[in-house]
Design a protein around this motif. Structure first.
Motif, PDB file in Angstrom:
ATOM      1  N   GLU A 139       0.359  -0.946   0.227  1.00  0.00           N
ATOM      2  CA  GLU A 139      -0.359  -0.040   0.094  1.00  0.00           C
ATOM      3  C   GLU A 139       0.996   1.086   0.186  1.00  0.00           C
ATOM      4  O   GLU A 139       0.428   2.881   0.157  1.00  0.00           O
ATOM      5  CB  GLU A 139      -1.078   0.401   1.486  1.00  0.00           C
ATOM      6  N   GLY A 140       1.627   0.857   0.071  1.00  0.00           N
ATOM      7  CA  GLY A 140       3.576   2.308  -0.023  1.00  0.00           C
ATOM      8  C   GLY A 140       3.311   2.490   1.540  1.00  0.00           C
ATOM      9  O   GLY A 140       4.081   3.451   1.651  1.00  0.00           O
ATOM     10  N   GLY A 141       3.381   1.989   2.407  1.00  0.00           N
ATOM     11  CA  GLY A 141       3.674   2.181   3.616  1.00  0.00           C
ATOM     12  C   GLY A 141       5.168   1.383   4.305  1.00  0.00           C
ATOM     13  O   GLY A 141       5.564   0.784   3.193  1.00  0.00           O
ATOM     14  N   GLU A 142       5.743   1.886   4.548  1.00  0.00           N
ATOM     15  CA  GLU A 142       7.102   0.946   5.961  1.00  0.00           C
ATOM     16  C   GLU A 142       6.373   0.446   7.269  1.00  0.00           C
ATOM     17  O   GLU A 142       5.599   1.263   8.594  1.00  0.00           O
ATOM     18  CB  GLU A 142       7.337   2.261   5.971  1.00  0.00           C
ATOM     19  N   ALA A 143       6.763  -0.717   6.952  1.00  0.00           N
ATOM     20  CA  ALA A 143       6.577  -2.055   7.845  1.00  0.00           C
ATOM     21  C   ALA A 143       7.284  -2.636   7.933  1.00  0.00           C
ATOM     22  O   ALA A 143       8.218  -3.134   7.132  1.00  0.00           O
ATOM     23  CB  ALA A 143       4.677  -1.986   7.942  1.00  0.00           C
ATOM     24  N   LYS A 144       7.866  -3.273   9.163  1.00  0.00           N
ATOM     25  CA  LYS A 144       8.404  -4.224   9.620  1.00  0.00           C
ATOM     26  C   LYS A 144       7.952  -5.600  10.516  1.00  0.00           C
ATOM     27  O   LYS A 144       6.960  -5.211  11.930  1.00  0.00           O
ATOM     28  CB  LYS A 144       9.506  -4.171   9.989  1.00  0.00           C
ATOM     29  N   PRO A 145       7.797  -6.746  10.380  1.00  0.00           N
ATOM     30  CA  PRO A 145       7.576  -7.596  11.458  1.00  0.00           C
ATOM     31  C   PRO A 145       8.153  -8.200  11.549  1.00  0.00           C
ATOM     32  O   PRO A 145       9.459  -8.380  12.250  1.00  0.00           O
ATOM     33  CB  PRO A 145       6.710  -8.475  10.122  1.00  0.00           C
ATOM     34  N   LEU A 146       7.793  -8.775  13.326  1.00  0.00           N
ATOM     35  CA  LEU A 146       8.674  -8.967  14.483  1.00  0.00           C
ATOM     36  C   LEU A 146       8.047 -10.460  15.396  1.00  0.00           C
ATOM     37  O   LEU A 146       6.852  -9.541  16.077  1.00  0.00           O
ATOM     38  CB  LEU A 146       9.355  -8.041  15.252  1.00  0.00           C
ATOM     39  N   ARG A 147       8.227 -11.311  14.915  1.00  0.00           N
ATOM     40  CA  ARG A 147       7.681 -11.852  16.466  1.00  0.00           C
ATOM     41  C   ARG A 147       7.647 -11.725  17.585  1.00  0.00           C
ATOM     42  O   ARG A 147       8.814 -11.863  18.002  1.00  0.00           O
ATOM     43  CB  ARG A 147       8.048 -14.272  15.970  1.00  0.00           C
ATOM     44  N   THR A 148       6.591 -11.940  18.151  1.00  0.00           N
ATOM     45  CA  THR A 148       6.939 -11.578  19.725  1.00  0.00           C
ATOM     46  C   THR A 148       5.990 -12.278  20.081  1.00  0.00           C
ATOM     47  O   THR A 148       4.513 -11.885  19.663  1.00  0.00           O
ATOM     48  CB  THR A 148       7.169  -9.926  19.355  1.00  0.00           C
ATOM     49  N   ASP A 149       6.394 -12.155  21.601  1.00  0.00           N
ATOM     50  CA  ASP A 149       5.258 -12.859  22.926  1.00  0.00           C
ATOM     51  C   ASP A 149       5.461 -12.420  23.674  1.00  0.00           C
ATOM     52  O   ASP A 149       6.267 -11.897  24.942  1.00  0.00           O
ATOM     53  CB  ASP A 149       5.870 -14.399  22.996  1.00  0.00           C
ATOM     54  N   VAL A 150       4.028 -11.466  23.289  1.00  0.00           N
ATOM     55  CA  VAL A 150       4.358 -10.183  24.848  1.00  0.00           C
ATOM     56  C   VAL A 150       4.114 -10.391  26.649  1.00  0.00           C
ATOM     57  O   VAL A 150       4.293  -9.527  27.397  1.00  0.00           O
ATOM     58  CB  VAL A 150       3.111  -9.310  24.641  1.00  0.00           C
ATOM     59  N   ALA A 151       4.110 -11.804  26.481  1.00  0.00           N
ATOM     60  CA  ALA A 151       3.970 -12.412  27.798  1.00  0.00           C
ATOM     61  C   ALA A 151       5.548 -12.628  28.484  1.00  0.00           C
ATOM     62  O   ALA A 151       5.131 -13.190  29.602  1.00  0.00           O
ATOM     63  CB  ALA A 151       3.162 -14.005  28.293  1.00  0.00           C
ATOM     64  N   SER A 152       6.136 -12.711  27.717  1.00  0.00           N
ATOM     65  CA  SER A 152       7.147 -12.952  27.841  1.00  0.00           C
ATOM     66  C   SER A 152       8.671 -11.567  28.375  1.00  0.00           C
ATOM     67  O   SER A 152       9.301 -10.935  26.814  1.00  0.00           O
ATOM     68  CB  SER A 152       8.177 -13.996  26.686  1.00  0.00           C
TER      69      SER A 152
END
Length: 260
Positions: free
Chosen positions: A53-66
């Motif tokens: 869509e023309g935006g900037e994004a990076k994914p990161l697998r994250t377990d917020v409970a840790s």
């Protein structure tokens, strides 16, 4: 000019529902967005959608409970950007019904709904200070944090805890130029809604039954409909932007008037 040009944003549980809607909205307004989600594949897909869509994004697998996983998330932001303008502590789960719970059920709900917000905030402070005074923390609470939650007292407890955490953080970090606010969604058309309209977890027979139950509950809402993820995303955008530069320590219900 976008409303979030040159800003860096983290959205936890950013790969679906309200989190994804907010991540896409942030990116559309110029932010570089880190999508932190337990489902790494979904985070990859969400980031790819935003890039397309023309935006900037990076994914990161994250377990917020840790806490270790949250520490890796903030280290990633430090290495990639060196600062953080927007921390959207959105991740959460429905609480199990009633009071007859196992310790494991209790710990999981508290870890995801409350512990993650505390340590996510704590670990992000140096990055937020680097972006101040244009730094905003957004917490997802719930109308269940404002009023009784008889179907799941544990869920209400965690969301009420979010309210006090947010207000305390706003007081503590305000002198550093860091704002903190909460969004309190009501019934919202996401996969999690199926759990809320079926609090006894008996399982709705089919989509028609589910839609009927949603319609019945919508009759109690002054605006006569459940929210869509975009409704929350628009409020999150306001709190993320400098338009809310003098707003801190408060909460905004996004519930169609249900808590009025």
């Amino acid at each position: 000019m976008g409303r979030l040009d040159h800003k860096i944003a983290v959205v936890t549980a950013g790969a679906s529902g309200m989190g994804l809607a907010s991540a896409r909205r942030f990116a559309a307004e110029g932010a570089a967005v880190v999508i932190a989600d337990l489902d790494g594949d979904a985070a990859d897909r969400a980031a790819a959608e935003i890039l397309a869509e023309g935006g900037e994004a990076k994914p990161l697998r994250t377990d917020v409970a840790s806490v270790a996983s949250l520490r890796r998330l903030m280290r990633f932001v430090q290495d990639e950007y060196g600062r953080l303008n927007v921390l959207f502590n959105h991740a959460g789960v429905p609480g199990p019904p009633g009071l007859d719970l196992t310790e494991e059920q209790f710990d999981r709900t508290v870890d995801i709904n409350l512990k993650s917000q505390f340590f996510g905030t704590s670990l992000a402070v140096p990055l937020l200070r680097a972006a101040a005074p244009s730094a905003s923390i957004i917490y997802t609470s719930s109308i269940s944090g404002l009023m009784a939650a008889p179907s799941s007292p544990l869920y209400g407890m965690t969301k009420g805890g979010t309210q006090i955490l947010m207000r305390s953080v706003a007081r503590q970090l305000g002198p550093d130029g860091i704002r903190a606010n909460a969004i309190c969604p009501g019934p919202t058309n996401t996969p999690m809604l199926r759990t809320f309209v079926d609090p006894d977890r008996v399982g709705l027979a089919d989509d028609e039954d589910f839609a009927q139950q949603v319609a019945v509950r919508a009759e109690r809402i002054p605006l006569r409909r459940a929210a869509e993820p975009a409704d929350t995303a628009e409020v999150a955008l306001f709190l993320a932007s400098d338009e809310s530069r003098y707003v801190t320590g408060t909460w905004i219900p996004v519930d169609g008037g249900l808590s009025a």
